[in-house]
Design an enzyme around this catalytic site. Structure first.
Site, PDB file in Angstrom:
ATOM      1  N   HIS A  13       1.239  -1.058   0.204  1.00 55.69           N
ATOM      2  CA  HIS A  13      -0.075  -0.082  -0.089  1.00 55.69           C
ATOM      3  C   HIS A  13       0.740   1.022   0.333  1.00 55.69           C
ATOM      4  O   HIS A  13       1.533   1.850   0.527  1.00 55.69           O
ATOM      5  CB  HIS A  13      -0.972  -0.145   1.311  1.00 55.69           C
ATOM      6  N   HIS A  15       1.775   5.465  -1.394  1.00 53.85           N
ATOM      7  CA  HIS A  15       1.164   6.784  -2.485  1.00 53.85           C
ATOM      8  C   HIS A  15       2.333   6.915  -3.115  1.00 53.85           C
ATOM      9  O   HIS A  15       3.076   7.559  -2.258  1.00 53.85           O
ATOM     10  CB  HIS A  15       0.368   7.474  -2.248  1.00 53.85           C
ATOM     11  N   LEU A  16       2.653   7.077  -4.468  1.00 52.66           N
ATOM     12  CA  LEU A  16       4.221   7.678  -4.871  1.00 52.66           C
ATOM     13  C   LEU A  16       4.187   9.293  -5.366  1.00 52.66           C
ATOM     14  O   LEU A  16       4.694  10.037  -6.023  1.00 52.66           O
ATOM     15  CB  LEU A  16       3.869   6.926  -6.263  1.00 52.66           C
ATOM     16  N   ASN A  41      -5.362   7.543  -5.946  1.00 54.22           N
ATOM     17  CA  ASN A  41      -6.217   8.852  -5.268  1.00 54.22           C
ATOM     18  C   ASN A  41      -5.138  10.100  -5.576  1.00 54.22           C
ATOM     19  O   ASN A  41      -4.272  11.018  -5.717  1.00 54.22           O
ATOM     20  CB  ASN A  41      -6.170   8.680  -3.994  1.00 54.22           C
ATOM     21  N   LYS A  99      -9.789   0.073  -6.239  1.00 49.91           N
ATOM     22  CA  LYS A  99      -9.486   0.533  -4.707  1.00 49.91           C
ATOM     23  C   LYS A  99     -11.352   1.216  -3.906  1.00 49.91           C
ATOM     24  O   LYS A  99     -11.367   2.169  -5.264  1.00 49.91           O
ATOM     25  CB  LYS A  99      -8.051   1.566  -4.322  1.00 49.91           C
ATOM     26  N   HIS A 136     -10.268   0.737   1.271  1.00 49.46           N
ATOM     27  CA  HIS A 136     -10.336   2.184   2.020  1.00 49.46           C
ATOM     28  C   HIS A 136     -11.347   2.194   3.328  1.00 49.46           C
ATOM     29  O   HIS A 136     -13.137   2.449   2.944  1.00 49.46           O
ATOM     30  CB  HIS A 136     -10.262   3.618   2.469  1.00 49.46           C
ATOM     31  N   HIS A 174      -4.747  -0.232   5.604  1.00 52.43           N
ATOM     32  CA  HIS A 174      -4.191   0.470   6.614  1.00 52.43           C
ATOM     33  C   HIS A 174      -4.535   0.809   8.489  1.00 52.43           C
ATOM     34  O   HIS A 174      -5.977   1.461   8.060  1.00 52.43           O
ATOM     35  CB  HIS A 174      -3.894   1.772   6.321  1.00 52.43           C
ATOM     36  N   ASP A 247       1.487   2.526   3.314  1.00 52.44           N
ATOM     37  CA  ASP A 247       0.864   4.031   3.304  1.00 52.44           C
ATOM     38  C   ASP A 247       1.836   4.954   3.579  1.00 52.44           C
ATOM     39  O   ASP A 247       1.402   6.258   3.473  1.00 52.44           O
ATOM     40  CB  ASP A 247      -0.727   4.243   4.054  1.00 52.44           C
ATOM     41  N   HIS A 251       3.164  15.080   1.498  1.00 52.12           N
ATOM     42  CA  HIS A 251       2.492  16.216   1.605  1.00 52.12           C
ATOM     43  C   HIS A 251       3.439  16.685   1.580  1.00 52.12           C
ATOM     44  O   HIS A 251       4.331  16.762   2.797  1.00 52.12           O
ATOM     45  CB  HIS A 251       1.554  16.448   2.363  1.00 52.12           C
ATOM     46  N   ALA A 263      -3.912  15.110   5.560  1.00 48.14           N
ATOM     47  CA  ALA A 263      -3.328  13.209   6.422  1.00 48.14           C
ATOM     48  C   ALA A 263      -2.512  12.792   5.553  1.00 48.14           C
ATOM     49  O   ALA A 263      -2.774  12.837   4.043  1.00 48.14           O
ATOM     50  CB  ALA A 263      -4.560  12.687   6.260  1.00 48.14           C
TER      51      ALA A 263
END
Ligand code: NCD
Ligand code: ZN
Length: 347
Positions: A13, A15-16, A41, A99, A136, A174, A247, A251, A263
């Site tokens: 899991h 996020h790139l 996302n 997802k 999620h 997660h 996860d 940011h 988040a």
């Protein structure tokens, strides 16, 4: 010197993000992990196989020549996902699943599913074509307390999905509560969960005591200590339904340190080292390899990686700041020490 040599792990899991930030995020993950399940996302979200293949090319273009890395793409489920798209996903070897984000549950989820109860035909098609559903698991209604949203999602939707579609592979992403750990443990085969480093190493005191700690804020939000302990026990239990999913979700600093902070914890720069820290704390380092390198691959039906990584017992400090895409980012665990260092990686 103490060392651990283990099968190269995978991150189930991740996020790139996109654009220039890929030059930071892709090597940060590929230095350790051979495969990673890439979350969809983006803005706009990755809803089609075509968009996922274009995203995959951008990811691979950011991979340094000396590294190998296999991005496993996910598609973002919407209220209008078609059976044809599910069939196309099933036929594409680079797409691992869909997802499900309940609309509004987390970062960039506004295009998510608004009525889970109406998605039965989609789940049935996924079951039929053998496409996993990654979830999620939080409800989004404003009257439901944020600390209860995972449990309510399980009771209201997840039990039903798992029972109604007995052949559907379901991964609750997660997990953050004892309720989720119990649910997954007791569920039928074909139901699993990923666990992040922050939910193993922290509880909500680490978010709120002594001042708000925006860099520990992620969704689902950190829960009370008893829930943390339940996740810790699940992770070291040796039960193959629980495996690694960082996860990691960067940011920029100004978006975290803000009146309405984003988040997501950017853990990739120290991911396996953070898990090693946790397993060492629990005196369970012998359980790390299965959690990080075996159970996820087996659940998804992939071969185990054939090479290894080595961790050395040698203290180091996670950088305070990382500069990427012309912006500073504060990694998770910034400025704190970790006991295990990645020593050797053929990547
Ligand atoms: C993730 C992100 O930033 O994309 N944030 C997070 O807090 N985990 C989204 C997600 O996985 O919920
Ligand atoms: Zn995520």
């Amino acid at each position: 010197m103490q060392t651990i040599t283990m099968i190269r792990p995978d991150d189930w899991h991740l996020h790139l993000r996109d654009g220039a930030l890929l030059h930071e995020t892709v090597p940060a993950t590929a230095r350790v992990f051979h495969r990673a399940v890439v979350m969809p996302n983006l803005v706009p979200p990755v809803t089609t196989v075509k968009a996922a293949m274009a995203y995959r090319e951008r990811i691979l273009a950011a991979l340094p020549a000396a590294m190998t890395f296999q991005p496993l793409m996910t598609l973002y489920l919407t209220q209008t996902t078609s059976v044809d798209e599910i069939r196309a996903a099933a036929e594409n070897p680079h797409v691992i699943g869909f997802k499900l984000y309940p609309a509004g549950a987390t970062t960039n989820s506004s295009a998510g599913v608004t009525a889970v109860a109406e998605m039965g035909y989609v789940f049935e098609a996924m079951a039929e074509f053998g496409v996993p559903l990654l979830i999620h698991g939080e409800v989004t209604e404003s009257h439901i307390d944020i600390f209860d949203r995972e449990k309510v999602f399980i009771d209201r939707y997840l039990r039903h999905i798992v029972e109604q579609h007995p052949r559907l592979k379901v991964i609750l992403e997660h997990i953050t509560t004892a309720d989720a750990a119990d649910f997954v443990r007791e569920a039928r085969d074909g139901v699993a969960a990923t666990i992040t480093p922050q939910h193993l190493l922290m509880n909500r005191n680490d978010l709120l005591v002594g001042g708000v700690r925006p860099h520990n804020f992620c969704l689902p939000v950190l829960k009370r200590r008893s829930h943390q302990e339940a996740l810790q026990q699940a992770a070291i239990s040796g039960n193959p339904k629980f495996f690694l999913g960082t996860d990691s979700a960067p940011h920029a600093r100004h978006k975290k340190e803000a009146a309405c902070g984003c988040a997501g914890c950017y853990s990739a720069p120290a991911a396996i080292e953070l898990y090693a820290e946790f397993f060492a704390q629990m005196d369970a380092l012998d359980k790390l390899e299965n959690f990080a390198s075996r159970f996820g691959a087996e659940f998804y039906g992939f071969p185990l990686n054939t090479d290894t990584i080595t961790l050395v017992k040698q203290e180091w400090t996670v950088p305070e700041l990382i500069h990427a895409d012309d912006e500073p980012f504060v990694p998770y665990w910034a400025g704190e020490s970790l006991m295990w260092t990645l020593a050797d990686s053929s990547n």
